[in-house]
Design a protein around this motif. Sequence first.
Motif, PDB file in Angstrom:
ATOM      1  N   ARG A  55       0.841  -1.194   0.000  1.00  0.00           N
ATOM      2  CA  ARG A  55       0.000   0.000   0.000  1.00  0.00           C
ATOM      3  C   ARG A  55       0.882   1.252   0.000  1.00  0.00           C
ATOM      4  O   ARG A  55       1.756   1.394   0.840  1.00  0.00           O
ATOM      5  CB  ARG A  55      -0.934  -0.004   1.209  1.00  0.00           C
ATOM      6  CG  ARG A  55      -1.835  -1.223   1.216  1.00  0.00           C
ATOM      7  CD  ARG A  55      -2.992  -1.079   2.171  1.00  0.00           C
ATOM      8  NE  ARG A  55      -3.890  -2.235   2.055  1.00  0.00           N
ATOM      9  CZ  ARG A  55      -5.147  -2.252   2.453  1.00  0.00           C
ATOM     10  NH1 ARG A  55      -5.660  -1.157   3.019  1.00  0.00           N
ATOM     11  NH2 ARG A  55      -5.883  -3.319   2.315  1.00  0.00           N
ATOM     12  N   HIS A  56       0.597   2.118  -0.962  1.00  0.00           N
ATOM     13  CA  HIS A  56       1.379   3.351  -1.144  1.00  0.00           C
ATOM     14  C   HIS A  56       0.533   4.528  -0.671  1.00  0.00           C
ATOM     15  O   HIS A  56      -0.637   4.659  -1.009  1.00  0.00           O
ATOM     16  CB  HIS A  56       1.732   3.575  -2.619  1.00  0.00           C
ATOM     17  CG  HIS A  56       2.396   2.406  -3.291  1.00  0.00           C
ATOM     18  ND1 HIS A  56       3.728   2.378  -3.609  1.00  0.00           N
ATOM     19  CD2 HIS A  56       1.895   1.212  -3.711  1.00  0.00           C
ATOM     20  CE1 HIS A  56       4.022   1.236  -4.201  1.00  0.00           C
ATOM     21  NE2 HIS A  56       2.923   0.508  -4.284  1.00  0.00           N
ATOM     22  N   TRP A  57       1.179   5.395   0.089  1.00  0.00           N
ATOM     23  CA  TRP A  57       0.548   6.649   0.512  1.00  0.00           C
ATOM     24  C   TRP A  57       1.427   7.796   0.018  1.00  0.00           C
ATOM     25  O   TRP A  57       2.600   7.888   0.362  1.00  0.00           O
ATOM     26  CB  TRP A  57       0.396   6.712   2.031  1.00  0.00           C
ATOM     27  CG  TRP A  57      -0.497   5.632   2.567  1.00  0.00           C
ATOM     28  CD1 TRP A  57      -0.172   4.336   2.830  1.00  0.00           C
ATOM     29  CD2 TRP A  57      -1.889   5.758   2.874  1.00  0.00           C
ATOM     30  NE1 TRP A  57      -1.259   3.646   3.285  1.00  0.00           N
ATOM     31  CE2 TRP A  57      -2.335   4.495   3.345  1.00  0.00           C
ATOM     32  CE3 TRP A  57      -2.797   6.820   2.828  1.00  0.00           C
ATOM     33  CZ2 TRP A  57      -3.644   4.265   3.734  1.00  0.00           C
ATOM     34  CZ3 TRP A  57      -4.103   6.593   3.233  1.00  0.00           C
ATOM     35  CH2 TRP A  57      -4.527   5.325   3.677  1.00  0.00           C
ATOM     36  N   PHE A  58       0.843   8.647  -0.821  1.00  0.00           N
ATOM     37  CA  PHE A  58       1.578   9.783  -1.381  1.00  0.00           C
ATOM     38  C   PHE A  58       1.025  11.074  -0.771  1.00  0.00           C
ATOM     39  O   PHE A  58      -0.182  11.337  -0.829  1.00  0.00           O
ATOM     40  CB  PHE A  58       1.432   9.841  -2.902  1.00  0.00           C
ATOM     41  CG  PHE A  58       2.014   8.658  -3.625  1.00  0.00           C
ATOM     42  CD1 PHE A  58       3.355   8.639  -3.991  1.00  0.00           C
ATOM     43  CD2 PHE A  58       1.232   7.555  -3.941  1.00  0.00           C
ATOM     44  CE1 PHE A  58       3.896   7.556  -4.659  1.00  0.00           C
ATOM     45  CE2 PHE A  58       1.765   6.461  -4.613  1.00  0.00           C
ATOM     46  CZ  PHE A  58       3.099   6.460  -4.964  1.00  0.00           C
ATOM     47  N   PHE A  59       1.906  11.866  -0.191  1.00  0.00           N
ATOM     48  CA  PHE A  59       1.548  13.147   0.430  1.00  0.00           C
ATOM     49  C   PHE A  59       2.208  14.271  -0.377  1.00  0.00           C
ATOM     50  O   PHE A  59       3.390  14.164  -0.738  1.00  0.00           O
ATOM     51  CB  PHE A  59       2.046  13.221   1.867  1.00  0.00           C
ATOM     52  CG  PHE A  59       1.483  12.182   2.792  1.00  0.00           C
ATOM     53  CD1 PHE A  59       0.529  12.533   3.744  1.00  0.00           C
ATOM     54  CD2 PHE A  59       1.904  10.860   2.732  1.00  0.00           C
ATOM     55  CE1 PHE A  59       0.014  11.581   4.611  1.00  0.00           C
ATOM     56  CE2 PHE A  59       1.399   9.912   3.595  1.00  0.00           C
ATOM     57  CZ  PHE A  59       0.446  10.267   4.539  1.00  0.00           C
ATOM     58  N   TYR A  60       1.491  15.389  -0.604  1.00  0.00           N
ATOM     59  CA  TYR A  60       2.015  16.478  -1.429  1.00  0.00           C
ATOM     60  C   TYR A  60       1.940  17.825  -0.693  1.00  0.00           C
ATOM     61  O   TYR A  60       1.087  18.666  -0.980  1.00  0.00           O
ATOM     62  CB  TYR A  60       1.251  16.556  -2.750  1.00  0.00           C
ATOM     63  CG  TYR A  60       1.301  15.274  -3.551  1.00  0.00           C
ATOM     64  CD1 TYR A  60       2.456  14.907  -4.240  1.00  0.00           C
ATOM     65  CD2 TYR A  60       0.202  14.421  -3.585  1.00  0.00           C
ATOM     66  CE1 TYR A  60       2.500  13.720  -4.955  1.00  0.00           C
ATOM     67  CE2 TYR A  60       0.239  13.237  -4.296  1.00  0.00           C
ATOM     68  CZ  TYR A  60       1.399  12.884  -4.981  1.00  0.00           C
ATOM     69  OH  TYR A  60       1.454  11.692  -5.687  1.00  0.00           O
ATOM     70  N   PRO A  61       2.883  18.077   0.226  1.00  0.00           N
ATOM     71  CA  PRO A  61       2.892  19.384   0.918  1.00  0.00           C
ATOM     72  C   PRO A  61       3.600  20.490   0.120  1.00  0.00           C
ATOM     73  O   PRO A  61       3.484  21.664   0.473  1.00  0.00           O
ATOM     74  CB  PRO A  61       3.676  19.091   2.202  1.00  0.00           C
ATOM     75  CG  PRO A  61       3.756  17.594   2.295  1.00  0.00           C
ATOM     76  CD  PRO A  61       3.730  17.104   0.898  1.00  0.00           C
ATOM     77  N   PHE A  62       4.397  20.133  -0.905  1.00  0.00           N
ATOM     78  CA  PHE A  62       5.159  21.116  -1.689  1.00  0.00           C
ATOM     79  C   PHE A  62       6.068  21.963  -0.790  1.00  0.00           C
ATOM     80  O   PHE A  62       6.118  23.184  -0.912  1.00  0.00           O
ATOM     81  CB  PHE A  62       4.228  22.013  -2.503  1.00  0.00           C
ATOM     82  CG  PHE A  62       3.520  21.297  -3.619  1.00  0.00           C
ATOM     83  CD1 PHE A  62       4.069  21.233  -4.891  1.00  0.00           C
ATOM     84  CD2 PHE A  62       2.324  20.642  -3.393  1.00  0.00           C
ATOM     85  CE1 PHE A  62       3.421  20.547  -5.914  1.00  0.00           C
ATOM     86  CE2 PHE A  62       1.670  19.951  -4.399  1.00  0.00           C
ATOM     87  CZ  PHE A  62       2.227  19.906  -5.677  1.00  0.00           C
ATOM     88  N   ALA A  63       6.808  21.306   0.089  1.00  0.00           N
ATOM     89  CA  ALA A  63       7.697  22.017   1.022  1.00  0.00           C
ATOM     90  C   ALA A  63       9.170  21.876   0.664  1.00  0.00           C
ATOM     91  O   ALA A  63      10.019  22.370   1.404  1.00  0.00           O
ATOM     92  CB  ALA A  63       7.458  21.502   2.447  1.00  0.00           C
TER      93      ALA A  63
END
Length: 829
Positions: A622-630
């Motif tokens: 299971r892949h979890w992708f987070f995109y905060p652009f930090a």
Amino acid sequence: MSEALAAQPCPVDPRIERWFADRDWQIFDFQREAWAAQRRGESGLIHAPTGTGKTLAAWFGAVNDWLARADDEAATPGLTVLWITPLRALAADTTQHLAASAAELGLNWTVERRTGDTKSHVKTRQRKKLPSALVTTPESLNLLLSYANHEQMFAGLQCVVVDEWHELLSTKRGVALELGLSRLRAISPGLRTWGVSATLANLDEAGDVLTGGQHVTRIRGVVPSATEITALIPPTIERFPWAGHMGTQMVEPVIAALEQAQTTLLFTNTRSQAELWHQALIRARPDWLDKIALHHGSLDRELRDTVEAMIADGRLACVVATSSLDLGVDFSPVDQVIQVGSPKGVARLLQRAGRSGHRPGVPSRILCVPTHAFELVEIAAARRKAEAGELEARRPLIGAIDVLAQHIVTRALGSTGEGGVASDALRAEIRSSHAYRDLTDEEWQWTLDFVTRGGAALSAYPEFRRVDLVDGKLAVNDKRIARRHRMTMGTITSDAAMRVQWVKGGRLGTVEERFIAQLKPGDVFLFSGRLLELVRVKELTAYVKSATRKNRQVPRWAGGRMAISGTLADAIRDLLEAARDDRYDEPELAAIRDLLEVQKRWSALPASDELLVEHVTSREGRHWFFYPFAGRLAHEGLSALVAWRLARMHKATFRFSVNDYGFELVTRSKVDFTEAELRAALSEDHLVDDLLTCLNASELAKHAFRDIARIAGLVFPGYPGTSKSARQIQASSGLVYDVLVRYDAGNRLLGQAKREVLERELEIGRLRSALQQIATQSIRLAEPPRLTPLGFPLWVERVASQVTGESWRDRVARMTVQLEKAADKKSGR
């Protein structure tokens, strides 16, 4: 801070007026303002675009003031102007220009430079009497302050000019310079200090740091012609791009662009990339062999000088360069700049664009070449911010104990002949600098104890007792300690550099020791634009000969982990939000519309008030992708933090990868996370403690401690010819680190190492800001059927880091084909 006004005209010496007239050059109002401010005895900051005359504004201001005050112009004055440059590479060119203009004005001045490249006999002569104008670096200035006669050397100094101040402002070199300037002001209370900069956002703060809180006159240069920022759109665009490309697939269109200009500077972000692009251009146009050159900081100084002279003479069609040509040197024949890869920051892009035109009224032009599709978004974002005048701020460093300790030893050494420097007077002098204006009694006493007896844990070892404190005065009475300190002064630290030299003689430059350590005799590598075969390694020299075999490696240098700036990240989010709303106003955005439409169809494009989280299931788990652009550095800490916190909630093991846009967590465990759990994992609560717990903080701090130990004088890198390897220095500093951890856990240098890991390696400030922003955002959880265009680059990052050899590229290619086929289906499934 106040803006200088032209209401009170300044008398300008007729010789300066004629100097401009002889060249048919206009004297700009901002130059006259700077000259008037200097005549009034003011300090200031000149902020003007590259190539618009800010150097002349600072230099002729000092000259004009001297001409108005001089009792005897025929006499050769002692040191009057001190010119600080951030790079030794700029010193020679600057010295030449200042000397030429002084001679053309008929001044009986001596103008010289003093850097690490200056011959020893010249340095010896300069110690007896400095020239009228001295061009030097922060390191050489502080070395001069370590000599007993330094007060006499600088007694007549009237003006200090710090060139390219933005390059020093947020570094330990800048802190060391602040301390050096505080000493010069103590010697000459009326000293004028002027900074020169082209790309700065926080001008008030920059001026305050430069002058130690004195009144600052801020001079704004001429309004530049609009900078033309365009992108080279690839003929075909992949809908599933990934980073790691060097961009050489764009050689043919770049060649076409080179043919449209007489002289081009082609910038890359790393030296490795510069080497590969130089080779690619030569292969594409072998008839240009003598018209394409390479320039980066690891090449031998003579080679770089030759290239610079050929640029000035207009003999080159293209120079492939890194930041070694970002600053200072005036190349008026350059009419085009090309940037390969994302600029990562708005100020950096404008700095490089300013190398073209380089004359008032002539527009600067920069052509940006993407190495993958998402860099087109970054180019458009940078242009938007540049047009709006929004640049990145350079924040000054505060209270570095290692730099403070080094400076105390320097000042004690420079006052030894007078019985030492009074501790109270030295503290007052140091506190006049911005970096140490809030220095506490406890910090001061701790640092004194550290330099006088090594601190609590090292007091039994004589070599750590560097300064004698007698009757409130600090002095260095051991000649061996004095010699070692002068040899190791400075704040520039890096892995040991190994010379690269032909077997039959002739130097090519330097590479990092750890790269050569990976090679064995017979291996081939690319360096200095040539294929080289390693013959042998002896001491700190790699002996090579020409190679013809094509299989080769490219040296890796430190400094390649560049992250996008916060300013650029904000603009990227704005553009993606516009695409979400079907607005493709920028040509770069329109070019990748198919890619963005696939992202929207399978998942989403995040709005500025959303955190996009993607959940994808594959054979890997299971892949979890987070995109905060930090930015990459903040995401490295954030990914470890979130993985650790989620693992505490569910018994799961995570692997992760990061890039500038976000991070991926992947686990084989069958776990699902509620929004409340994601919120808890992304909380700012207990941030520092949790980060230090989930990371291998001890090892990270131990690595950071190596540089701190070197600056603070705890580790001696060896005498010339017997220098220690980077591995030996790391081992020595590691032993000291372990001793301090065991016997002096409260040691302030250990605390500084932890802070630097958080601030420099993980960008804790930006990480914290990202978490604060996430707390105000809604979480948009998407469950796409497969990897999305945003998630694919993160998947590639992880696969490439886990699979050796070329097999990972085959795996990426197969995945790309599968995703492209899926994207071609109207339903997207």
